[in-house]
Scaffold this motif. Sequence first.
Motif, PDB file in Angstrom:
ATOM      1  N   ALA A 129     -34.563  72.561-128.216  1.00 44.84           N
ATOM      2  CA  ALA A 129     -33.179  72.837-127.818  1.00 44.84           C
ATOM      3  C   ALA A 129     -32.767  71.887-126.693  1.00 44.84           C
ATOM      4  O   ALA A 129     -33.561  71.560-125.814  1.00 44.84           O
ATOM      5  N   VAL A 130     -31.524  71.472-126.757  1.00 41.15           N
ATOM      6  CA  VAL A 130     -30.982  70.570-125.742  1.00 41.15           C
ATOM      7  C   VAL A 130     -29.962  71.339-124.919  1.00 41.15           C
ATOM      8  O   VAL A 130     -29.068  71.978-125.474  1.00 41.15           O
ATOM      9  N   THR A 131     -30.134  71.295-123.603  1.00 37.99           N
ATOM     10  CA  THR A 131     -29.188  71.964-122.707  1.00 37.99           C
ATOM     11  C   THR A 131     -28.720  70.960-121.662  1.00 37.99           C
ATOM     12  O   THR A 131     -29.395  69.974-121.387  1.00 37.99           O
ATOM     13  N   THR A 132     -27.567  71.237-121.099  1.00 38.04           N
ATOM     14  CA  THR A 132     -27.050  70.416-120.009  1.00 38.04           C
ATOM     15  C   THR A 132     -27.078  71.254-118.754  1.00 38.04           C
ATOM     16  O   THR A 132     -26.642  72.406-118.755  1.00 38.04           O
ATOM     17  N   GLN A 133     -27.628  70.683-117.688  1.00 33.41           N
ATOM     18  CA  GLN A 133     -27.771  71.424-116.445  1.00 33.41           C
ATOM     19  C   GLN A 133     -27.376  70.530-115.269  1.00 33.41           C
ATOM     20  O   GLN A 133     -27.709  69.347-115.235  1.00 33.41           O
ATOM     21  N   GLY A 134     -26.673  71.125-114.313  1.00 32.43           N
ATOM     22  CA  GLY A 134     -26.329  70.432-113.084  1.00 32.43           C
ATOM     23  C   GLY A 134     -27.342  70.775-112.009  1.00 32.43           C
ATOM     24  O   GLY A 134     -27.700  71.943-111.831  1.00 32.43           O
ATOM     25  N   PHE A 135     -27.843  69.769-111.316  1.00 31.10           N
ATOM     26  CA  PHE A 135     -28.809  69.958-110.240  1.00 31.10           C
ATOM     27  C   PHE A 135     -28.113  69.684-108.913  1.00 31.10           C
ATOM     28  O   PHE A 135     -27.805  68.536-108.595  1.00 31.10           O
ATOM     29  N   PRO A 136     -27.854  70.751-108.124  1.00 29.60           N
ATOM     30  CA  PRO A 136     -27.190  70.564-106.841  1.00 29.60           C
ATOM     31  C   PRO A 136     -28.174  70.040-105.790  1.00 29.60           C
ATOM     32  O   PRO A 136     -29.304  70.504-105.709  1.00 29.60           O
ATOM     33  N   LEU A 137     -27.722  69.075-105.023  1.00 28.64           N
ATOM     34  CA  LEU A 137     -28.541  68.509-103.962  1.00 28.64           C
ATOM     35  C   LEU A 137     -27.774  68.549-102.644  1.00 28.64           C
ATOM     36  O   LEU A 137     -26.544  68.570-102.625  1.00 28.64           O
ATOM     37  N   LEU A 138     -28.533  68.527-101.567  1.00 32.35           N
ATOM     38  CA  LEU A 138     -27.983  68.507-100.220  1.00 32.35           C
ATOM     39  C   LEU A 138     -28.705  67.415 -99.458  1.00 32.35           C
ATOM     40  O   LEU A 138     -29.929  67.288 -99.553  1.00 32.35           O
ATOM     41  N   LYS A 139     -27.965  66.651 -98.691  1.00 31.76           N
ATOM     42  CA  LYS A 139     -28.596  65.612 -97.884  1.00 31.76           C
ATOM     43  C   LYS A 139     -28.985  66.220 -96.539  1.00 31.76           C
ATOM     44  O   LYS A 139     -28.135  66.603 -95.747  1.00 31.76           O
ATOM     45  N   GLU A 140     -30.309  66.348 -96.343  1.00 29.65           N
ATOM     46  CA  GLU A 140     -30.856  66.910 -95.093  1.00 29.65           C
ATOM     47  C   GLU A 140     -31.696  65.850 -94.394  1.00 29.65           C
ATOM     48  O   GLU A 140     -32.606  65.284 -95.010  1.00 29.65           O
ATOM     49  N   ASP A 141     -31.395  65.613 -93.141  1.00 31.65           N
ATOM     50  CA  ASP A 141     -32.149  64.642 -92.337  1.00 31.65           C
ATOM     51  C   ASP A 141     -32.293  63.301 -93.067  1.00 31.65           C
ATOM     52  O   ASP A 141     -33.361  62.686 -93.059  1.00 31.65           O
ATOM     53  N   GLY A 142     -31.229  62.883 -93.738  1.00 27.35           N
ATOM     54  CA  GLY A 142     -31.240  61.593 -94.412  1.00 27.35           C
ATOM     55  C   GLY A 142     -31.908  61.570 -95.764  1.00 27.35           C
ATOM     56  O   GLY A 142     -31.970  60.520 -96.406  1.00 27.35           O
ATOM     57  N   GLU A 143     -32.399  62.705 -96.242  1.00 31.52           N
ATOM     58  CA  GLU A 143     -33.068  62.771 -97.553  1.00 31.52           C
ATOM     59  C   GLU A 143     -32.340  63.747 -98.456  1.00 31.52           C
ATOM     60  O   GLU A 143     -31.860  64.770 -98.016  1.00 31.52           O
ATOM     61  N   TRP A 144     -32.315  63.422 -99.738  1.00 35.85           N
ATOM     62  CA  TRP A 144     -31.709  64.310-100.727  1.00 35.85           C
ATOM     63  C   TRP A 144     -32.727  65.382-101.117  1.00 35.85           C
ATOM     64  O   TRP A 144     -33.862  65.079-101.442  1.00 35.85           O
ATOM     65  N   ARG A 145     -32.283  66.646-101.072  1.00 34.15           N
ATOM     66  CA  ARG A 145     -33.123  67.813-101.417  1.00 34.15           C
ATOM     67  C   ARG A 145     -32.408  68.664-102.450  1.00 34.15           C
ATOM     68  O   ARG A 145     -31.190  68.852-102.392  1.00 34.15           O
ATOM     69  N   MET A 146     -33.182  69.217-103.368  1.00 31.85           N
ATOM     70  CA  MET A 146     -32.643  70.170-104.347  1.00 31.85           C
ATOM     71  C   MET A 146     -32.223  71.426-103.588  1.00 31.85           C
ATOM     72  O   MET A 146     -32.997  71.937-102.791  1.00 31.85           O
ATOM     73  N   CYS A 147     -31.023  71.904-103.849  1.00 26.29           N
ATOM     74  CA  CYS A 147     -30.550  73.028-103.048  1.00 26.29           C
ATOM     75  C   CYS A 147     -29.592  73.895-103.844  1.00 26.29           C
ATOM     76  O   CYS A 147     -28.385  73.894-103.624  1.00 26.29           O
ATOM     77  N   GLY A 148     -30.133  74.657-104.760  1.00 25.20           N
ATOM     78  CA  GLY A 148     -29.222  75.521-105.477  1.00 25.20           C
ATOM     79  C   GLY A 148     -29.932  76.349-106.520  1.00 25.20           C
ATOM     80  O   GLY A 148     -31.065  76.283-106.797  1.00 25.20           O
TER      81      GLY A 148
END
Length: 148
Positions: A129-148
């Motif tokens: 199965a193929v799904t579409t998903q959005g991955f929310p990120l937050l920039k913390e201390d200059g680095e992108w982190r997954m946040c959601g």
Amino acid sequence: MTFVPPPPPAKKSNTKRILIIVAVVLVLCCGGGITGAVLLFRGVQEATGPARDAAVAYVEDIMAGDYHGAYGRLCDKVQASTSEADYTRIQTAQLKISKYEVTGTSIKTMNTTTTAVITMRLTQAETGAVTTQGFPLLKEDGEWRMCG
């Protein structure tokens, strides 16, 4: 015999000169447009590349079963609300991903907070199965982190 004066010289046509000028202008405009497009593309890649790379690294950790690595890519808020053991248990219960494709990138800054959503098309290994998903990120201390 009557003298007939020679006819006046034929006027030179400016058509050739005008065509050359138009061609030069078109070449300059097209070259400027192409250069502008390349610079714009590079600028967008530089702005969105790190967020995209962070989301791809997260998904690749999940695909490899490296839940410790994936947990380390989470933002502080998510890590504070979910222990690594709980996170690993949740991820282990999910269907496995066999492949992914990044289909979209969106970044926005509001006040001093920079967020992104990387959209991916994921294929599940077990079902195909193929799904579409959005991955929310937050920039913390200059680095992108997954946040959601």
